[in-house]
Each structure stands twice: as structure tokens, then as C-alpha cells.
Design an enzyme around this catalytic site. Sequence first.
Site, PDB file in Angstrom:
ATOM      1  N   ARG A   1       0.829  -1.210   0.000  1.00  0.00           N
ATOM      2  CA  ARG A   1       0.000   0.000   0.000  1.00  0.00           C
ATOM      3  C   ARG A   1       0.866   1.263   0.000  1.00  0.00           C
ATOM      4  NH1 ARG A   1      -3.137  -1.731   5.269  1.00  0.00           N
ATOM      5  NH2 ARG A   1      -0.953  -2.226   5.657  1.00  0.00           N
ATOM      6  N   ARG A   2       2.030   1.210   0.650  1.00  0.00           N
ATOM      7  CA  ARG A   2       2.858   2.418   0.782  1.00  0.00           C
ATOM      8  C   ARG A   2       3.797   2.563  -0.412  1.00  0.00           C
ATOM      9  NH1 ARG A   2       4.943   1.241   6.761  1.00  0.00           N
ATOM     10  NH2 ARG A   2       4.829  -0.854   5.884  1.00  0.00           N
TER      11      ARG A   2
ATOM     12  N   ASP B   1      -3.765  -3.058  -2.062  1.00  0.00           N
ATOM     13  CA  ASP B   1      -4.272  -3.526  -0.768  1.00  0.00           C
ATOM     14  C   ASP B   1      -4.799  -4.933  -1.042  1.00  0.00           C
ATOM     15  OD1 ASP B   1      -5.752  -4.196   1.479  1.00  0.00           O
ATOM     16  OD2 ASP B   1      -6.367  -2.127   1.844  1.00  0.00           O
TER      17      ASP B   1
ATOM     18  N   TYR C   1      -4.713 -14.410  14.961  1.00  0.00           N
ATOM     19  CA  TYR C   1      -3.482 -14.359  14.153  1.00  0.00           C
ATOM     20  C   TYR C   1      -2.978 -15.779  13.882  1.00  0.00           C
ATOM     21  CZ  TYR C   1       1.236 -13.692  12.527  1.00  0.00           C
ATOM     22  OH  TYR C   1       2.382 -13.770  11.769  1.00  0.00           O
TER      23      TYR C   1
ATOM     24  N   LYS D   1      -2.681 -18.185  10.337  1.00  0.00           N
ATOM     25  CA  LYS D   1      -1.464 -18.838   9.853  1.00  0.00           C
ATOM     26  C   LYS D   1      -1.642 -20.364   9.765  1.00  0.00           C
ATOM     27  CE  LYS D   1       0.837 -15.079   9.112  1.00  0.00           C
ATOM     28  NZ  LYS D   1       1.148 -14.654   7.745  1.00  0.00           N
TER      29      LYS D   1
ATOM     30  N   PRO E   1       8.262 -18.620   9.972  1.00  0.00           N
ATOM     31  CA  PRO E   1       9.264 -18.045  10.878  1.00  0.00           C
ATOM     32  C   PRO E   1       8.751 -17.912  12.304  1.00  0.00           C
ATOM     33  CG  PRO E   1       8.842 -16.614   8.963  1.00  0.00           C
ATOM     34  CD  PRO E   1       7.734 -17.616   9.045  1.00  0.00           C
ATOM     35  N   GLY E   2       9.704 -17.890  13.227  1.00  0.00           N
ATOM     36  CA  GLY E   2       9.416 -17.543  14.620  1.00  0.00           C
ATOM     37  C   GLY E   2       9.814 -16.098  14.853  1.00  0.00           C
TER      38      GLY E   2
ATOM     39  N   THR F   1      11.229  -7.177  12.517  1.00  0.00           N
ATOM     40  CA  THR F   1      10.788  -6.370  11.368  1.00  0.00           C
ATOM     41  C   THR F   1       9.859  -5.299  11.961  1.00  0.00           C
ATOM     42  OG1 THR F   1       8.830  -7.757  11.067  1.00  0.00           O
ATOM     43  CG2 THR F   1      10.788  -8.411   9.826  1.00  0.00           C
TER      44      THR F   1
ATOM     45  N   PHE G   1       6.841  -5.926  12.283  1.00  0.00           N
ATOM     46  CA  PHE G   1       5.731  -6.775  12.705  1.00  0.00           C
ATOM     47  C   PHE G   1       5.161  -6.363  14.077  1.00  0.00           C
ATOM     48  CE2 PHE G   1       4.328 -10.577  15.034  1.00  0.00           C
ATOM     49  CZ  PHE G   1       3.358 -11.075  14.190  1.00  0.00           C
TER      50      PHE G   1
HETATM   51  P1  NDP Z   1       6.235  -5.964   8.335  1.00  0.00           P
HETATM   52  O1  NDP Z   1       5.197  -5.251   9.110  1.00  0.00           O
HETATM   53  O2  NDP Z   1       7.640  -5.441   8.388  1.00  0.00           O
HETATM   54  O3  NDP Z   1       5.782  -6.068   6.810  1.00  0.00           O
HETATM   55  C1  NDP Z   1       4.467  -6.381   6.456  1.00  0.00           C
HETATM   56  C2  NDP Z   1       4.243  -6.060   4.994  1.00  0.00           C
HETATM   57  O4  NDP Z   1       2.899  -6.436   4.657  1.00  0.00           O
HETATM   58  C3  NDP Z   1       4.386  -4.584   4.690  1.00  0.00           C
HETATM   59  O5  NDP Z   1       5.151  -4.429   3.518  1.00  0.00           O
HETATM   60  C4  NDP Z   1       2.962  -4.102   4.471  1.00  0.00           C
HETATM   61  O6  NDP Z   1       2.939  -3.103   3.440  1.00  0.00           O
HETATM   62  C5  NDP Z   1       2.291  -5.384   3.941  1.00  0.00           C
HETATM   63  N1  NDP Z   1       0.851  -5.356   4.137  1.00  0.00           N
HETATM   64  C6  NDP Z   1       0.156  -5.393   5.291  1.00  0.00           C
HETATM   65  N2  NDP Z   1      -1.177  -5.299   5.054  1.00  0.00           N
HETATM   66  C7  NDP Z   1      -1.300  -5.203   3.696  1.00  0.00           C
HETATM   67  C8  NDP Z   1      -2.406  -5.070   2.826  1.00  0.00           C
HETATM   68  N3  NDP Z   1      -3.666  -5.011   3.282  1.00  0.00           N
HETATM   69  N4  NDP Z   1      -2.183  -5.003   1.499  1.00  0.00           N
HETATM   70  C9  NDP Z   1      -0.919  -5.059   1.017  1.00  0.00           C
HETATM   71  N5  NDP Z   1       0.169  -5.169   1.787  1.00  0.00           N
HETATM   72  C10 NDP Z   1      -0.024  -5.239   3.119  1.00  0.00           C
HETATM   73  O7  NDP Z   1       6.179  -7.469   8.843  1.00  0.00           O
HETATM   74  P2  NDP Z   1       6.963  -8.801   8.376  1.00  0.00           P
HETATM   75  O8  NDP Z   1       7.877  -8.549   7.256  1.00  0.00           O
HETATM   76  O9  NDP Z   1       7.493  -9.420   9.604  1.00  0.00           O
HETATM   77  O10 NDP Z   1       5.721  -9.675   7.909  1.00  0.00           O
HETATM   78  C11 NDP Z   1       5.618 -10.295   6.653  1.00  0.00           C
HETATM   79  C12 NDP Z   1       4.849 -11.591   6.809  1.00  0.00           C
HETATM   80  O11 NDP Z   1       5.577 -12.475   7.650  1.00  0.00           O
HETATM   81  C13 NDP Z   1       3.472 -11.443   7.439  1.00  0.00           C
HETATM   82  O12 NDP Z   1       2.586 -12.289   6.760  1.00  0.00           O
HETATM   83  C14 NDP Z   1       3.689 -11.905   8.872  1.00  0.00           C
HETATM   84  O13 NDP Z   1       2.511 -12.421   9.447  1.00  0.00           O
HETATM   85  C15 NDP Z   1       4.718 -12.991   8.659  1.00  0.00           C
HETATM   86  N6  NDP Z   1       5.521 -13.355   9.815  1.00  0.00           N
HETATM   87  C16 NDP Z   1       6.244 -12.423  10.525  1.00  0.00           C
HETATM   88  C17 NDP Z   1       7.021 -12.818  11.602  1.00  0.00           C
HETATM   89  C18 NDP Z   1       7.777 -11.862  12.445  1.00  0.00           C
HETATM   90  O14 NDP Z   1       8.031 -12.151  13.623  1.00  0.00           O
HETATM   91  N7  NDP Z   1       8.222 -10.744  11.922  1.00  0.00           N
HETATM   92  C19 NDP Z   1       7.122 -14.226  11.971  1.00  0.00           C
HETATM   93  C20 NDP Z   1       6.292 -15.110  11.183  1.00  0.00           C
HETATM   94  C21 NDP Z   1       5.566 -14.680  10.140  1.00  0.00           C
HETATM   95  P3  NDP Z   1       2.041  -1.773   3.461  1.00  0.00           P
HETATM   96  O15 NDP Z   1       1.751  -1.444   4.888  1.00  0.00           O
HETATM   97  O16 NDP Z   1       2.899  -0.756   2.757  1.00  0.00           O
HETATM   98  O17 NDP Z   1       0.836  -2.149   2.660  1.00  0.00           O
HETATM   99  C1  8X3 Z   2       5.006 -14.030  14.093  1.00  0.00           C
HETATM  100  C2  8X3 Z   2       5.661 -14.866  15.135  1.00  0.00           C
HETATM  101  O1  8X3 Z   2       5.411 -15.758  17.496  1.00  0.00           O
HETATM  102  O2  8X3 Z   2       4.964 -13.387  17.132  1.00  0.00           O
HETATM  103  O3  8X3 Z   2       4.233 -14.796  13.247  1.00  0.00           O
HETATM  104  O4  8X3 Z   2       3.402 -15.056  16.381  1.00  0.00           O
HETATM  105  S1  8X3 Z   2       4.814 -14.756  16.587  1.00  0.00           S
END
Ligand code: NDP
Ligand code: 8X3
Length: 255
Positions: free
Chosen positions: A38-39, A60, A153, A157, A183-184, A188, A190
Site C-alpha cells: 500500500r505504501r 491492498d 493471528y 497462519k 518463521p518464529g 521487522t 511486525f
Molecule cells: P512488516 O510489518 O515489516 O511487513 C508487512 C508487509 O505487509 C508490509 O510491507 C505491508 O505493506 C504489507 N501489508 C500489510 N497489510 C497489507 C495489505 N492489506 N495489502 C498489502 N500489503 C499489506 O512485517 P513482516 O515482514 O514481519 O511480515 C511479513 C509476513 O511475515 C506477514 O505475513 C507476517 O505475518 C509474517 N511473519 C512475521 C514474523 C515476524 O516475527 N516478523 C514471523 C512469522 C511470520 P504496506 O503497509 O505498505 O501495505
Molecule cells: C510471528 C511470530 O510468534 O509473534 O508470526 O506469532 S509470533
Amino acid sequence: MVDPKRMTVFITGASSGFGEACARRYATAGSKLVLAARRMERLDKLRKRLSVPSHLVKLDVRDRTSVEKAIAGLPKDFSEVDVLVNNAGLSLGLEPAHKTDLNDWETMVDTNIKGLMYCARLILPGMVERNRGHIINLGSVAGAYPYPGGNVYGATKAFVKQFSLNLRADLVGTKIRVTNVEPGLAETEFSLVRFKGDAERANAVYQGTKPVSAEDIAEVIFWISTLPEHVNVNRIEIMPVCQSFGSFAIDRETR
Ligand code: NDP
Ligand code: 8X3
């Protein structure tokens, strides 16, 4: 090995975290990129640092019509997607189920389940037609192991895990690969998103730890997708060494 120079890689959620790191990893190897989020300002900045052809999509993933238009409208040079990094997703809140905001639950379902599903469904026909392609879904350890506050959440997953395996079941007889990357603890944006901009609370999650980095996950994703084309990694779970499992909770007051 599959040659990354011949790949077109479509990455959702490329504006941050794993998605952004994947963009940089594949760019280093010479892949063509479709970067969606989105950004747009973030994607613009990212593109300027990459030395490969990149097509940006303001998207989105919750909006099915936008996903349809974005995929149908890919320029010819980017339209044959070899790898979909189906990564856009988020967690909102860590409250127990009875205290959560129902809107947060809906947003997670709409993004992590429906958005991921739209992207896979719309990109798959081209892959099947070409008999070539790899869908890499971003699951989580939260899809396999429960934890307090993980409620919806983790459930989204768990969907991603089973959806990934079921895609493989449907795609038998084709060369299309499907992987669920789980991933755990990974640092990021997140946690910043989960805690709605509360940086102190988000930083506390990683304090005193050495979490997995976005680059670590990008390396795993890149490796999976460049393995010889007869090799399919169904699921892969990645935790930092500092993270492990706890015992079951037993409340000795409740009878
Ligand atoms: P970030 O928040 O750093 O990145 C998330 C990305 O998802 C951003 O680029 C954001 O872009 C995009 N996003 C979110 N909502 C939307 C939407 N509605 N439409 C389009 N893009 C969207 O988190 P991560 O990189 O950590 O997360 C990436 C994936 O990994 C996720 O699915 C997360 O659940 C998963 N994950 C993360 C873990 C962690 O601990 N970090 C562990 C396990 C899994 P924008 O806001 O610009 O749209
Ligand atoms: C992200 C990892 O453990 O925060 O999916 O749910 S956790």
C-alpha cells in the site's frame, strides 16, 4: 538449480520486513521484480536502490478487485510470474480473545487469509499454463503452536499452512511448487504493527535477544526457490537459537 536471472518474482508486502529483504535478495541475483504494497513511497525508494527492472503495484491485498486488476494489468515483461512471495500480512493485538477488537480480527482474516488466497488464485492459472512456478506463502510458527493472545493471528497462519499443503495436492502432475515458510521471532515492523505504533512495547519484544532478521528469512526463501526444480520444500520452520518451546500452562486455582 533454477537460474534466478530468468525469474520474475512477485512480492506482496515489499515495502517492509521480509518482503523488502526478498526484493533486495532477488535483485542481487538479477531477477525481475513486481513489488506490491500500500505504501508506494516506500516502494519507490526501494526501487531506486535496486539494479534490476522492477514494476511497482499499489495494492491492498484485501481488495479483491484491485488484486484482479493488478494481476491482469501486469506489463508484458512482468506478466509471467515464476515466484509469488505471498507475504503481505499482519498481526493486530495480543489481548485474550474476549478482550480483542473484532475489527482487528476481521483485518487479519481479510489480509492474511483472503488477501493471500486472492493472490495465489489469480497467479496460479498462468503458472499452470506455463507448467512452471513457485508459490511461497508466509505462514508462521503461530500457525502450528498456540500461545496466549495468538488467537486469530495464529488461526490465520494455520489456514496458510493447510492451504499451502492443499495447493500441492491440487497441483500434483504439474511442476508448480508450493512452500509454507514458518518463521518464529523475527525483527521487522511486525511488532510495531501488532502494538499499533507503540515502539517501546514493540522494541521490548526483541530486547536482549538475537532474533532472526528479515535478511535471514529472505535467504531461506531465495534458497527454496532456486533449488533444482524437482525439489519441493513443503514447509520450513525457522526460529532463532534463543527461542524454544515452553511447557503447558496449568492453573492450580481453577478446578
Ligand atoms: P512488516 O510489518 O515489516 O511487513 C508487512 C508487509 O505487509 C508490509 O510491507 C505491508 O505493506 C504489507 N501489508 C500489510 N497489510 C497489507 C495489505 N492489506 N495489502 C498489502 N500489503 C499489506 O512485517 P513482516 O515482514 O514481519 O511480515 C511479513 C509476513 O511475515 C506477514 O505475513 C507476517 O505475518 C509474517 N511473519 C512475521 C514474523 C515476524 O516475527 N516478523 C514471523 C512469522 C511470520 P504496506 O503497509 O505498505 O501495505
Ligand atoms: C510471528 C511470530 O510468534 O509473534 O508470526 O506469532 S509470533
